[in-house]
Motif scaffolding. Structure first.
Motif, PDB file in Angstrom:
ATOM      1  N   MET A 142       0.857  -1.118   0.055  1.00 29.75           N
ATOM      2  CA  MET A 142      -0.068  -0.200  -0.020  1.00 29.75           C
ATOM      3  C   MET A 142       1.044   1.035   0.007  1.00 29.75           C
ATOM      4  O   MET A 142       1.754   1.233   1.006  1.00 29.75           O
ATOM      5  CB  MET A 142      -0.900  -0.152   1.187  1.00 29.75           C
ATOM      6  N   ALA A 143       0.526   2.193  -0.802  1.00 25.22           N
ATOM      7  CA  ALA A 143       1.404   3.354  -0.731  1.00 25.22           C
ATOM      8  C   ALA A 143       1.258   4.116   0.205  1.00 25.22           C
ATOM      9  O   ALA A 143       0.032   4.456   0.665  1.00 25.22           O
ATOM     10  CB  ALA A 143       1.050   4.192  -2.105  1.00 25.22           C
ATOM     11  N   LYS A 144       2.510   4.910   0.762  1.00 28.35           N
ATOM     12  CA  LYS A 144       2.292   5.693   1.739  1.00 28.35           C
ATOM     13  C   LYS A 144       1.599   6.884   1.512  1.00 28.35           C
ATOM     14  O   LYS A 144       1.770   7.549   0.512  1.00 28.35           O
ATOM     15  CB  LYS A 144       3.740   5.887   2.299  1.00 28.35           C
ATOM     16  N   LYS A 145       0.906   7.476   2.404  1.00 26.92           N
ATOM     17  CA  LYS A 145       0.001   8.571   2.088  1.00 26.92           C
ATOM     18  C   LYS A 145       1.196   9.770   2.256  1.00 26.92           C
ATOM     19  O   LYS A 145       2.074   9.848   2.617  1.00 26.92           O
ATOM     20  CB  LYS A 145      -0.987   8.890   3.260  1.00 26.92           C
ATOM     21  N   LYS A 146       0.698  10.853   1.093  1.00 29.48           N
ATOM     22  CA  LYS A 146       1.652  12.119   1.262  1.00 29.48           C
ATOM     23  C   LYS A 146       0.715  13.156   1.409  1.00 29.48           C
ATOM     24  O   LYS A 146      -0.603  13.101   1.364  1.00 29.48           O
ATOM     25  CB  LYS A 146       2.058  12.045  -0.268  1.00 29.48           C
ATOM     26  N   PHE A 147       1.462  14.262   1.717  1.00 30.00           N
ATOM     27  CA  PHE A 147       0.897  15.729   1.965  1.00 30.00           C
ATOM     28  C   PHE A 147       1.439  16.647   0.828  1.00 30.00           C
ATOM     29  O   PHE A 147       2.666  16.638   0.780  1.00 30.00           O
ATOM     30  CB  PHE A 147       1.097  16.046   3.587  1.00 30.00           C
ATOM     31  N   TYR A 148       0.704  17.423   0.418  1.00 32.35           N
ATOM     32  CA  TYR A 148       0.921  18.240  -0.695  1.00 32.35           C
ATOM     33  C   TYR A 148       0.697  19.568  -0.429  1.00 32.35           C
ATOM     34  O   TYR A 148      -0.490  20.479   0.187  1.00 32.35           O
ATOM     35  CB  TYR A 148       0.162  18.100  -1.928  1.00 32.35           C
ATOM     36  N   VAL A 149       1.863  20.511  -0.287  1.00 29.70           N
ATOM     37  CA  VAL A 149       2.133  21.999  -0.099  1.00 29.70           C
ATOM     38  C   VAL A 149       1.829  22.854  -1.388  1.00 29.70           C
ATOM     39  O   VAL A 149       2.627  22.471  -2.193  1.00 29.70           O
ATOM     40  CB  VAL A 149       3.318  22.357   0.661  1.00 29.70           C
ATOM     41  N   VAL A 150       1.081  23.758  -1.282  1.00 28.15           N
ATOM     42  CA  VAL A 150       0.933  24.684  -2.650  1.00 28.15           C
ATOM     43  C   VAL A 150       1.078  26.079  -1.987  1.00 28.15           C
ATOM     44  O   VAL A 150       0.219  26.519  -0.822  1.00 28.15           O
ATOM     45  CB  VAL A 150      -0.506  24.574  -3.003  1.00 28.15           C
ATOM     46  N   TRP A 151       2.010  26.604  -2.345  1.00 23.95           N
ATOM     47  CA  TRP A 151       2.515  28.091  -2.054  1.00 23.95           C
ATOM     48  C   TRP A 151       1.956  29.121  -3.122  1.00 23.95           C
ATOM     49  O   TRP A 151       1.559  30.123  -2.466  1.00 23.95           O
ATOM     50  CB  TRP A 151       4.017  28.259  -1.871  1.00 23.95           C
ATOM     51  N   SER A 152       1.570  28.547  -4.048  1.00 21.39           N
ATOM     52  CA  SER A 152       1.082  29.618  -5.226  1.00 21.39           C
ATOM     53  C   SER A 152      -0.201  28.682  -6.067  1.00 21.39           C
ATOM     54  O   SER A 152       0.559  27.554  -6.938  1.00 21.39           O
ATOM     55  CB  SER A 152       2.128  29.971  -6.033  1.00 21.39           C
ATOM     56  N   GLY A 153      -1.046  29.061  -6.253  1.00 23.74           N
ATOM     57  CA  GLY A 153      -2.085  28.332  -6.741  1.00 23.74           C
ATOM     58  C   GLY A 153      -3.745  29.089  -6.658  1.00 23.74           C
ATOM     59  O   GLY A 153      -3.472  30.013  -6.200  1.00 23.74           O
ATOM     60  N   PHE A 187      -2.383  26.848 -13.743  1.00 26.85           N
ATOM     61  CA  PHE A 187      -2.106  28.033 -12.943  1.00 26.85           C
ATOM     62  C   PHE A 187      -0.833  28.459 -13.107  1.00 26.85           C
ATOM     63  O   PHE A 187       0.229  27.944 -12.697  1.00 26.85           O
ATOM     64  CB  PHE A 187      -2.409  27.955 -11.434  1.00 26.85           C
ATOM     65  N   LYS A 188      -0.490  29.724 -13.829  1.00 30.63           N
ATOM     66  CA  LYS A 188       0.953  30.301 -14.183  1.00 30.63           C
ATOM     67  C   LYS A 188       1.584  30.411 -12.896  1.00 30.63           C
ATOM     68  O   LYS A 188       0.933  31.251 -12.007  1.00 30.63           O
ATOM     69  CB  LYS A 188       0.594  31.326 -15.013  1.00 30.63           C
ATOM     70  N   GLY A 189       2.757  30.049 -12.800  1.00 27.65           N
ATOM     71  CA  GLY A 189       3.576  30.471 -11.676  1.00 27.65           C
ATOM     72  C   GLY A 189       3.348  29.386 -10.514  1.00 27.65           C
ATOM     73  O   GLY A 189       3.700  29.696  -9.282  1.00 27.65           O
ATOM     74  N   ALA A 190       2.471  28.225 -10.664  1.00 28.07           N
ATOM     75  CA  ALA A 190       2.296  27.310  -9.585  1.00 28.07           C
ATOM     76  C   ALA A 190       3.676  26.970  -8.736  1.00 28.07           C
ATOM     77  O   ALA A 190       4.462  26.498  -9.652  1.00 28.07           O
ATOM     78  CB  ALA A 190       1.393  26.261  -9.948  1.00 28.07           C
ATOM     79  N   ARG A 191       3.410  26.567  -7.618  1.00 28.42           N
ATOM     80  CA  ARG A 191       4.714  26.394  -6.779  1.00 28.42           C
ATOM     81  C   ARG A 191       3.972  25.538  -5.656  1.00 28.42           C
ATOM     82  O   ARG A 191       3.316  25.566  -5.059  1.00 28.42           O
ATOM     83  CB  ARG A 191       5.101  27.406  -5.997  1.00 28.42           C
ATOM     84  N   PHE A 192       4.672  24.212  -5.766  1.00 27.95           N
ATOM     85  CA  PHE A 192       4.250  23.018  -4.888  1.00 27.95           C
ATOM     86  C   PHE A 192       5.077  21.758  -4.482  1.00 27.95           C
ATOM     87  O   PHE A 192       6.243  21.879  -5.321  1.00 27.95           O
ATOM     88  CB  PHE A 192       2.729  22.212  -5.674  1.00 27.95           C
ATOM     89  N   LYS A 193       4.892  21.192  -3.645  1.00 23.71           N
ATOM     90  CA  LYS A 193       5.817  19.864  -3.289  1.00 23.71           C
ATOM     91  C   LYS A 193       5.122  18.913  -2.390  1.00 23.71           C
ATOM     92  O   LYS A 193       4.170  19.397  -1.597  1.00 23.71           O
ATOM     93  CB  LYS A 193       7.146  20.582  -2.666  1.00 23.71           C
ATOM     94  N   SER A 194       5.360  17.695  -2.613  1.00 25.13           N
ATOM     95  CA  SER A 194       4.914  16.673  -1.663  1.00 25.13           C
ATOM     96  C   SER A 194       5.886  16.439  -0.465  1.00 25.13           C
ATOM     97  O   SER A 194       7.119  16.687  -0.642  1.00 25.13           O
ATOM     98  CB  SER A 194       4.721  15.552  -2.304  1.00 25.13           C
ATOM     99  N   TYR A 195       5.309  15.812   0.621  1.00 23.86           N
ATOM    100  CA  TYR A 195       6.120  15.617   1.698  1.00 23.86           C
ATOM    101  C   TYR A 195       5.486  14.416   2.352  1.00 23.86           C
ATOM    102  O   TYR A 195       4.442  14.229   2.259  1.00 23.86           O
ATOM    103  CB  TYR A 195       5.837  16.682   2.671  1.00 23.86           C
ATOM    104  N   PRO A 196       6.296  13.792   3.119  1.00 23.72           N
ATOM    105  CA  PRO A 196       5.838  12.184   3.758  1.00 23.72           C
ATOM    106  C   PRO A 196       4.925  12.521   4.908  1.00 23.72           C
ATOM    107  O   PRO A 196       4.489  11.558   5.063  1.00 23.72           O
ATOM    108  CB  PRO A 196       7.086  11.500   3.984  1.00 23.72           C
ATOM    109  N   ASP A 197       4.915  13.592   5.559  1.00 22.28           N
ATOM    110  CA  ASP A 197       4.066  13.903   6.527  1.00 22.28           C
ATOM    111  C   ASP A 197       3.446  15.000   6.914  1.00 22.28           C
ATOM    112  O   ASP A 197       4.170  15.952   6.275  1.00 22.28           O
ATOM    113  CB  ASP A 197       4.697  13.015   8.067  1.00 22.28           C
ATOM    114  N   ARG A 198       2.453  15.156   7.544  1.00 25.27           N
ATOM    115  CA  ARG A 198       1.813  16.281   7.777  1.00 25.27           C
ATOM    116  C   ARG A 198       2.649  17.495   8.629  1.00 25.27           C
ATOM    117  O   ARG A 198       2.757  18.650   8.082  1.00 25.27           O
ATOM    118  CB  ARG A 198       0.553  16.226   8.538  1.00 25.27           C
ATOM    119  N   VAL A 199       3.479  17.114   9.319  1.00 30.05           N
ATOM    120  CA  VAL A 199       4.371  17.852  10.393  1.00 30.05           C
ATOM    121  C   VAL A 199       5.220  18.722   9.173  1.00 30.05           C
ATOM    122  O   VAL A 199       5.427  20.043   9.435  1.00 30.05           O
ATOM    123  CB  VAL A 199       5.249  17.162  11.522  1.00 30.05           C
TER     124      VAL A 199
END
Length: 206
Positions: free
Chosen positions: A1-12, A31-43
């Protein structure tokens, strides 16, 4: 089972921390200039959101194995690249038609240069070539530094002039002079290797 990820959107469309790729995608797709990244946990995700996105020089990558949201490169365009054997070392550059990888121009080999200088010269060469041919097209380069140098009108290299690289610094001076006298009227864009594959102008020496 794939581990859950959390996604940060700074620009969207909406910013914050999202708990699914679908929710993240709704905020960034087209969305022009979108900035985002995934992380392994919410913290980590919450911390990253509060601290802000990485520096502009750092590419914010999409989550691995998830679809690219980038449009493909324009086929009717020029792509440039440089090769350098050592840093500094023997340097050369070239430009190709993006769709066919047909070579449009290629420099000779210059001693004691750097890859960023080669990319800078290649972009300016492409701009001058288009002006001469009256054939405006988008230019792609995989060097963010070179693109910034061209937009600034100056090669901000740390390379020191020596008797061996006189020819390179002469080219730099000529390129900077051209930029000071001409207005850039075509888009100069970053070649996104992860999404599009290898730069078609690549010399294949990796």
């Amino acid at each position: 089972m794939a581990k859950k990820k959390f996604y940060v959107v700074w620009s969207g469309r909406k910013i914050g921390v999202f708990t699914s790729w679908d929710a993240c995608q709704e905020q960034i797709e087209n969305f022009k200039g979108a900035r985002f990244k995934s992380y392994p946990d919410r913290v980590l995700a919450e911390k990253a959101f509060k601290e802000g996105p990485p520096a502009k020089d750092v590419q914010v990558e999409r989550p691995q194995n998830e679809p690219s949201l980038l449009e493909p490169p324009e086929p009717n365009s020029l792509t440039v690249d440089a090769a350098c054997s050592g840093n500094p070392g023997d340097m050369e550059y070239r430009g190709v038609y993006t769709a066919t990888a047909t070579e449009v121009f290629k420099s000779k080999v210059y001693a004691m240069g750097t890859n960023n200088i080669g990319e800078f010269l290649a972009i300016v060469h492409a701009l001058a070539w288009m002006q001469q041919k009256k054939s405006p097209m988008t230019i792609y380069s995989d060097s963010e530094n070179a693109i910034k140098w061209v937009r600034a009108g100056k090669a901000r290299t740390k390379l020191e002039p020596t008797a061996k690289n006189v020819a390179i610094f002469d080219l730099i001076s000529r390129a900077e002079a051209w930029l000071s006298k001409n207005t850039i009227t075509v888009p100069i864009r970053k070649w996104e290797t992860r999404d599009w594959g290898e730069n078609p102008a690549d010399f294949g020496r990796k």
